[in-house]
Write an enzyme that holds these catalytic residues in place. Structure first.
Site, PDB file in Angstrom:
ATOM      1  N   ASP A  16       7.225   6.287  -1.060  1.00  0.00           N
ATOM      2  CA  ASP A  16       6.275   5.885  -0.017  1.00  0.00           C
ATOM      3  C   ASP A  16       5.941   4.396  -0.060  1.00  0.00           C
ATOM      4  O   ASP A  16       5.182   3.904   0.770  1.00  0.00           O
ATOM      5  CB  ASP A  16       5.001   6.734  -0.082  1.00  0.00           C
ATOM      6  CG  ASP A  16       4.326   6.708  -1.457  1.00  0.00           C
ATOM      7  OD1 ASP A  16       5.039   6.614  -2.474  1.00  0.00           O
ATOM      8  OD2 ASP A  16       3.093   6.786  -1.513  1.00  0.00           O
ATOM      9  N   HIS A  17       6.541   3.680  -1.030  1.00  0.00           N
ATOM     10  CA  HIS A  17       6.293   2.238  -1.114  1.00  0.00           C
ATOM     11  C   HIS A  17       7.543   1.399  -0.855  1.00  0.00           C
ATOM     12  O   HIS A  17       7.452   0.170  -0.803  1.00  0.00           O
ATOM     13  CB  HIS A  17       5.688   1.872  -2.477  1.00  0.00           C
ATOM     14  CG  HIS A  17       4.297   2.404  -2.634  1.00  0.00           C
ATOM     15  ND1 HIS A  17       3.181   1.632  -2.495  1.00  0.00           N
ATOM     16  CD2 HIS A  17       3.848   3.676  -2.844  1.00  0.00           C
ATOM     17  CE1 HIS A  17       2.089   2.390  -2.641  1.00  0.00           C
ATOM     18  NE2 HIS A  17       2.475   3.633  -2.863  1.00  0.00           N
ATOM     19  N   ASP A  20      -0.588   1.779  -6.215  1.00  0.00           N
ATOM     20  CA  ASP A  20      -0.889   2.979  -6.989  1.00  0.00           C
ATOM     21  C   ASP A  20      -1.241   2.702  -8.451  1.00  0.00           C
ATOM     22  O   ASP A  20      -0.457   2.123  -9.203  1.00  0.00           O
ATOM     23  CB  ASP A  20       0.301   3.936  -6.939  1.00  0.00           C
ATOM     24  CG  ASP A  20       0.609   4.371  -5.512  1.00  0.00           C
ATOM     25  OD1 ASP A  20       0.056   3.770  -4.568  1.00  0.00           O
ATOM     26  OD2 ASP A  20       1.394   5.321  -5.353  1.00  0.00           O
ATOM     27  N   HIS A  37      -4.143   4.244   1.078  1.00  0.00           N
ATOM     28  CA  HIS A  37      -3.315   5.201   0.342  1.00  0.00           C
ATOM     29  C   HIS A  37      -4.006   6.566   0.263  1.00  0.00           C
ATOM     30  O   HIS A  37      -4.090   7.190  -0.795  1.00  0.00           O
ATOM     31  CB  HIS A  37      -3.014   4.658  -1.064  1.00  0.00           C
ATOM     32  CG  HIS A  37      -1.830   5.307  -1.713  1.00  0.00           C
ATOM     33  ND1 HIS A  37      -1.945   6.382  -2.568  1.00  0.00           N
ATOM     34  CD2 HIS A  37      -0.509   5.067  -1.615  1.00  0.00           C
ATOM     35  CE1 HIS A  37      -0.748   6.740  -2.986  1.00  0.00           C
ATOM     36  NE2 HIS A  37       0.143   5.954  -2.426  1.00  0.00           N
ATOM     37  N   HIS A  59       8.127   4.513  -6.109  1.00  0.00           N
ATOM     38  CA  HIS A  59       7.848   5.765  -5.410  1.00  0.00           C
ATOM     39  C   HIS A  59       8.201   5.533  -3.938  1.00  0.00           C
ATOM     40  O   HIS A  59       7.893   4.472  -3.368  1.00  0.00           O
ATOM     41  CB  HIS A  59       6.379   6.181  -5.565  1.00  0.00           C
ATOM     42  CG  HIS A  59       6.120   6.854  -6.887  1.00  0.00           C
ATOM     43  ND1 HIS A  59       4.913   6.812  -7.527  1.00  0.00           N
ATOM     44  CD2 HIS A  59       6.942   7.603  -7.678  1.00  0.00           C
ATOM     45  CE1 HIS A  59       4.996   7.503  -8.661  1.00  0.00           C
ATOM     46  NE2 HIS A  59       6.218   7.982  -8.774  1.00  0.00           N
TER      47      HIS A  59
END
Lengths: 303, 303
Positions: A66-67, A212, A270, A64
């Protein structure tokens, strides 16, 4: 030895309220490891005065954006700034494809070796070790394949009792041997056992990183007995349905994981963009696990 | 109508000294266009209070990371924030491959239509128009295929002389027709020609964007007579050899291009990380072209 983590991003999915997407810098005995690399991680390193070129390993949990979206920019900048020493990357196999494609189209030929190591999102395995630590990856339970990471210090040698060195005139070159278990014979011929000249080594510490994931007990075995556990806590528990739908965790659940896994300290991060104020998330986690901290930008935690 | 550009990034290759890689936001009559999208462009939009969701077109000049690495993050955030209206992207064909690959591996299925339009780095062509402007791309001369962009206002209708409306009792519905050239017959039967009821329309203005390029006269034809010219000026002229080697331009050369292309205003940017202070670059350009400005973060320039 130094073993601490500095938080570079605390935001889920999108940057907001001066919060950046996920990235953490681990200092293991003055060697640096980056864990996840959301967009603008290199800006965060600059902002906090941390030298990107000191990083030698990068661990990416999943794909993802955002990582990992800050990775190609960071690797490019290291190249442009003259890096020559190798960089090890650990991540999903598709990450290599993403990096290669972008460097191909920008006609970038890195001046340093980039060693790509594929992680396995379906089973736990040791993926890296050096003199100081062992790193294991383990499966998390997210919408796409995702791994957590466990960073465990190596077992240290026993500690020499300083007074004994003076008392018995132990030569420097003998000290390492004694720490490893050798006996020492003094000038009078008396034999001293290693166990009488040393004390127990420090217990190896462990940092566990759970990016996550939906809260599940499947990964409990891999994270137990850590000294510090980072666990995502995207939502408050009143959003449990949303958390489950999006394969994320609530602050209360993160605390429950901390409790069940027998960690000493919990870091939560997060955070969903819906929370401008983070105190409610901290308060919620603390009801179950008092030793909880907000993993927010610029904070450094001793493991 | 409003026609202005806000600078979001002024740095070449790597973010440094609070300077971000290249991105510019063009306001054309309150419709917004993004030109290039370096890493952390979405953070810059947030920082300056500019709404990313108002952007409807994105033009990417080339595939060096400092000009596009913020794109996937921006598109993802728009998706996560609920965008439904289409987005038009214009860029090299390989950019589509890069976007598609990353969305495939993150299993992102955008909620809004993403219309990808391929640019041609070898010849000038009109690539977009709406009611307000025409956009043309043209070849620049860089290490990899790279295009500049010219944004030209559409020819406006002639302007009605307000006093004539009152004097002759011209009905509102006739005004548009007169602006387009129709005559008007008053109550006494007298015919008034459009040219006597109107004044010349404003001259259409043009903004030209020359991202990374070696200074050459090959693109002069495409950029002439602009109102504002943005031209990269990576180095001072004492670094000419380095500029040529890396296919970049010096501040003095950018001024020469401004002079030869007959622009009214020059904006310079894309500054090498070696320059902490930018005044020397401005001073150098001004020796040849006095109406030069530093295109730095947060500055807005009327075209």
């Amino acid at each position: 030895m130094k073993f601490e983590v500095t938080i570079l991003g605390s935001s889920s999915s999108t940057p907001i309220f001066n919060r950046n997407p996920t990235a953490q810098l681990l200092n293991v005995n003055e060697k640096f490891i980056l864990i996840d690399c959301g967009e603008a991680t290199q800006n965060q390193l600059l902002h906090f005065g941390l030298k990107a070129n000191r990083i030698d390993q990068i661990f990416i949990s999943h794909l993802h954006g955002d990582h990992y979206l800050g990775l190609v920019g960071l690797l490019s900048s290291l190249h442009l700034n003259g890096r020559t020493k190798p960089m090890d990357i650990f991540g999903p196999p598709e990450l290599k494809e993403i990096i290669d494609l972008q460097f191909r189209h920008s006609q970038t030929f890195l001046r340093y070796p980039l060693n790509f190591n594929v992680t396995n999102p379906s089973k736990s395995s040791k993926i890296f070790e050096n003199y100081d630590i062992v790193v294991e990856s383990f499966p998390l339970d997210h919408r796409i394949p995702c791994t957590g990471f466990r960073f465990t210090e190596k077992q240290r040698l026993r500690k020499m009792i300083k007074e004994k060195i003076e008392e018995l005139n132990i030569p420097t070159e003998q000290v390492q041997l004694i720490k490893k278990g050798a006996s020492f014979t003094d000038k009078k011929g008396k034999v001293h056992l290693a166990k009488d000249l040393t004390t127990d080594a420090d217990r190896p510490k462990a940092y566990v990183y759970c990016s996550d994931t939906i809260c599940s007990w499947k990964y409990l075995d891999f994270i137990k007995d850590s000294d510090t556990l980072y666990h995502e806590a995207t939502f408050l528990h009143d959003m449990l349905a949303r958390a489950e739908e999006t394969f994320h965790t609530t602050a209360l659940q993160a605390a429950e994981v901390a409790l069940k896994s027998n960690t000493r300290k919990l870091l939560i991060g997060h955070f969903s963009a819906r929370y401008r104020e983070l105190d409610p998330l901290l308060t919620e986690a603390k009801t179950l696990f008092p030793n909880t901290f907000l993993a927010i930008e610029g904070m450094t935690f001793e493991i």
